[in-house]
Design a protein around this motif. Sequence first.
Motif, short mmCIF file in Angstrom:
data_model
loop_
_atom_site.label_atom_id
_atom_site.label_comp_id
_atom_site.label_asym_id
_atom_site.label_seq_id
_atom_site.Cartn_x
_atom_site.Cartn_y
_atom_site.Cartn_z
N GLY A 22 -4.40 -3.52 -0.11
CA GLY A 22 -4.44 -2.06 -0.06
C GLY A 22 -3.19 -1.37 -0.58
N LEU A 23 -2.22 -2.12 -1.10
CA LEU A 23 -1.02 -1.47 -1.63
C LEU A 23 -1.38 -0.54 -2.79
CD1 LEU A 23 1.51 -4.45 -1.44
CD2 LEU A 23 1.83 -2.23 -0.37
N CYS A 24 -2.33 -0.98 -3.64
CA CYS A 24 -2.71 -0.17 -4.80
C CYS A 24 -3.25 1.19 -4.36
CB CYS A 24 -3.74 -0.91 -5.66
SG CYS A 24 -5.16 -1.54 -4.75
N SER A 25 -4.16 1.18 -3.39
CA SER A 25 -4.73 2.44 -2.93
C SER A 25 -3.67 3.30 -2.25
CB SER A 25 -5.86 2.18 -1.92
OG SER A 25 -6.92 1.52 -2.56
N LYS A 26 -2.82 2.66 -1.45
CA LYS A 26 -1.80 3.40 -0.71
C LYS A 26 -0.86 4.12 -1.65
CE LYS A 26 0.58 4.27 3.11
NZ LYS A 26 -0.04 5.02 4.21
N TYR A 27 -0.45 3.45 -2.73
CA TYR A 27 0.56 4.03 -3.60
C TYR A 27 -0.03 4.76 -4.80
CZ TYR A 27 3.88 2.22 -0.43
OH TYR A 27 4.58 2.02 0.73
N ASP A 60 -9.21 5.11 -4.52
CA ASP A 60 -9.29 3.89 -3.74
C ASP A 60 -9.37 2.70 -4.69
OD1 ASP A 60 -9.49 1.99 -1.83
OD2 ASP A 60 -11.41 2.66 -1.00
N VAL A 61 -8.23 2.36 -5.26
CA VAL A 61 -8.17 1.30 -6.26
C VAL A 61 -8.66 -0.03 -5.68
CG1 VAL A 61 -6.65 0.10 -7.89
CG2 VAL A 61 -6.20 2.47 -7.30
N ARG A 62 -8.31 -0.26 -4.42
CA ARG A 62 -8.71 -1.52 -3.79
C ARG A 62 -10.22 -1.74 -3.82
NH1 ARG A 62 -6.78 -2.61 2.21
NH2 ARG A 62 -7.41 -0.45 2.44
N SER A 63 -10.99 -0.65 -3.66
CA SER A 63 -12.44 -0.84 -3.62
C SER A 63 -12.95 -1.42 -4.95
CB SER A 63 -13.14 0.49 -3.31
OG SER A 63 -12.95 1.39 -4.37
N MET A 66 6.66 -4.79 6.98
CA MET A 66 7.76 -4.23 6.19
C MET A 66 7.60 -2.73 5.92
SD MET A 66 8.90 -7.30 3.66
CE MET A 66 7.48 -7.34 2.62
N ASP A 67 6.74 -2.08 6.70
CA ASP A 67 6.58 -0.62 6.60
C ASP A 67 6.18 -0.12 5.22
OD1 ASP A 67 6.87 0.19 9.22
OD2 ASP A 67 9.05 0.11 9.12
N ARG A 68 5.40 -0.90 4.51
CA ARG A 68 4.86 -0.40 3.25
C ARG A 68 3.43 0.05 3.43
NH1 ARG A 68 7.50 -4.97 -0.65
NH2 ARG A 68 9.59 -4.58 0.13
N LEU A 69 2.81 -0.45 4.50
CA LEU A 69 1.43 -0.07 4.82
C LEU A 69 1.35 0.16 6.32
CD1 LEU A 69 -0.51 -2.84 2.83
CD2 LEU A 69 -0.34 -0.43 2.20
N THR A 70 0.46 1.05 6.73
CA THR A 70 0.20 1.17 8.16
C THR A 70 -0.88 0.15 8.52
OG1 THR A 70 -1.60 2.72 7.83
CG2 THR A 70 0.60 3.66 8.01
N LEU A 71 -1.07 -0.05 9.81
CA LEU A 71 -2.12 -0.99 10.23
C LEU A 71 -3.47 -0.55 9.68
CD1 LEU A 71 -1.26 -1.92 13.91
CD2 LEU A 71 -0.95 -3.28 11.84
N ARG A 72 -3.69 0.74 9.69
CA ARG A 72 -4.96 1.28 9.21
C ARG A 72 -5.14 0.99 7.71
NH1 ARG A 72 -8.24 5.44 11.53
NH2 ARG A 72 -10.13 5.42 10.29
N ASP A 73 -4.03 1.01 6.97
CA ASP A 73 -4.11 0.72 5.54
C ASP A 73 -4.57 -0.71 5.27
OD1 ASP A 73 -3.12 3.24 4.78
OD2 ASP A 73 -1.04 2.58 4.97
#
Lengths: 355, 440
Positions: A293-298, A304-307, B49-56
């Motif tokens: 999910g890093l892609c979607s987050k950033y 929603d890139v992850r999807s 490492m605080d790059r994502l939340t648990l929900r993420d």
Amino acid sequence: MIRPGLGDRLAHDVTNRGVTAWLISALLFAFYIVLYFTEWFTPVAATLHLGSKWALYGTLYTLAVLIGGGFMLRRYAHNRYQVLRTVCVMCVQALFAYSLPQFLMFIQQPEFYFSYLWPLKLDYLNPNYLFHLPLPFILWSILGSFLLVPILAIFFGKRWYCSWVCGCGGLANTFGEPWRHLSAKSTKAWRFERVSIYSVLGLAIVLTALMFASYAVGGVHPQLASFTGEYQKWYGILVASVLAGVFGVGLYPLNGTRVWCRFFCPMAALLGIVQKAGRYRITVKDDMCISCGLCSKYCEMGIDVRSYAQSNESFTRASCVGCGLCAEVCPRGVLRLENVTHQAQQLQLVQIQRF
Amino acid sequence: MEYAIVGNGVAGITAALEVRKRDPRAGITVISGETDYFFSRTALMYSFMDRLTLRDLEPYERGVFDAQRIRRVRGWVTDLDAQTRTLKLDGGRSIAWDRLLLATGSRPRRPQWQGLDQVRSGLVNFVSMQDLEACETVARPGAKAVVVGGGLIGIELVECLRWAGMEVTFLIREPWYWPVALNAAESAMVIDHMRRHGVIVLTGESVAAVETDGQGAVTAVSTDAGRRFECCALGVSIGVEPAVDWLRGVSTPPRLNRGIVVDAGLRTSLGAVFAAGDCAELELPGRSPLVEQIWYSAKRQGALAARSMLGEPIQYDPPVFFNSSKFFEIEYTTVGRFPRESGASGDGLREFYFRYPGKDASLRIAERGGAVEAFNLLGSRWDHNRFEEWIGQRRPLEDVIDRLHQAQFDVEFGRLDLTPARAAFKLWRAESLRHAGVPA
């Protein structure tokens, strides 16, 4: 070879909607309201020997892009796409959006920004303004909007403009970069985006048509001319000042950096349509996604890139500005920005069918 | 038809979604004791490492499960009865099913150290959501941590604790880091990289005993070489094993070996009960028993198990092995299996290895009998699908080196320059031909 990369931005209140973030947001809001709706900055500009409050704003804006760009370069020094893109937006800002217009005014020419085109800058296709410019400027405006922009977008996607040239994108990806992950990710935001962005494009096109009509027959239809004038004034206040400035930048610390680009920019809307028909896409490497999910987050556009990544779908989204951060943060190197040729697309289609 | 799935990891959830896709009328229940919602286990470190939340970490929006009519039940299964086709949960609830999928994943392997029974706190694993919480409580900036175990989860935990500002010692029992996948030179590069990140790395040394204080908090470990390392956090990642212990005492246990034994249709000895993912042990004709314990295999098996439960005649044939990882900043892709006797000559075995000077990047390609068999690539991005193709097509090493650029997946403008690798390959080939007595 230690990379600063993303860092731990969720741990800090500045980058995770903490008190400081709200404070910065409030300051940005105040700054833009003062800038657009008062003359309080005029004496400040005079003290600094800058011609007007707009010159002061341009100076601050350029400094923000250059300083933010410096941090950006340090953070992603290992990624050549990011380095080249950032150097490009920094240069465009410093030269075409700052030094050159100043120089033009110095040599008694109109203040002209070659890095902005219609429909982002409606004036540049306003016959009342445009046809008073020297011929090269007229040609640049018309050919730029109707040839250069779409052709480059067909070959490279909207990113050539939104992430490599444009000042709005430039500020977002330099000064604003630490807030990119705050973009709205909900389905509601996406629904709003689809309506809002094309609405502004509609308003821009209607206004341009009105400006031409009024230029042609405004003399005999004074109501048309005055209506166009009013429309233009309100478009300026609502779109250029409030949406692009006050909200667009003011919301950086709370809603990420592309609020203007994603929800309202008419140029982005138009380029997005061209992009859908062009060669640009994000290629997904099959079966390698770990759904982190890093892609979607950033993703600053809230895609929603992850999807797509987790279901092995290469994709082109109209809103994607091609900043390339999804590919950068992917820990498994699943994503790649590409300009694929028609043959390559066909070939992949054949492979999918065979599979 | 009622489908029950035990475990909401990637195998279980993939299976649930696949059943729904193929049978709109199926009743689907997913049971988990760990979390309410499916999350990406491989991304636990990014939450730490605080790059994502648990929900993420959740790969699907929460609404998806209601929209797909997948019932989620939170609880640990205590009994499985294949005769009455029921499951019992803690708290006495019971769930009836027509088809059951066991997808309970892995659990950390337990060490056999002296003093372990005294430990009440300070010892952490890094596999489950509960482990993540435990890690967050033991991490203290400036304090000392020891991580034991030289695999993928070990290095993730090291990275996390380093990030948290701890002084981390990484104890690796083997002579070098991760010898099942890396050769000595590749490992040296990774270890060097870790050291630049401030990690103290020690190889060839295993833990003998754990020391605790009066409250049972870890205070130190000592090694078989007689050295002692003080620490307030002890990370243990000496591998994982199928989480099948809970099945030993149930009314009708399926046949168990290392994992839950399944056939090529992922069916257990209990008939209507299937297993997929890390907990399954495949018994395929003509092959040695196989436990696949990576994200990709779990996803694959989950989808196949769903089809098998729906009555499709499935014959699971594990594809060419591939995996990926990231060691701090070094990205890693591997495809195929390296012949164990690496470096041995005879039977046409050749292995080309090249390390980019001054860069944390290398490539290693093995060929046997004139066909490439395996790839290990560090520090740049590659499309493993091309490598799989080439292995399937039995392409010779020379040919693969020529077309290597077709598999590159680095960012635009950032492609790894293949020229030095190709030049090194030419030299290496000339050298190996000369050794083999072939005139150049």
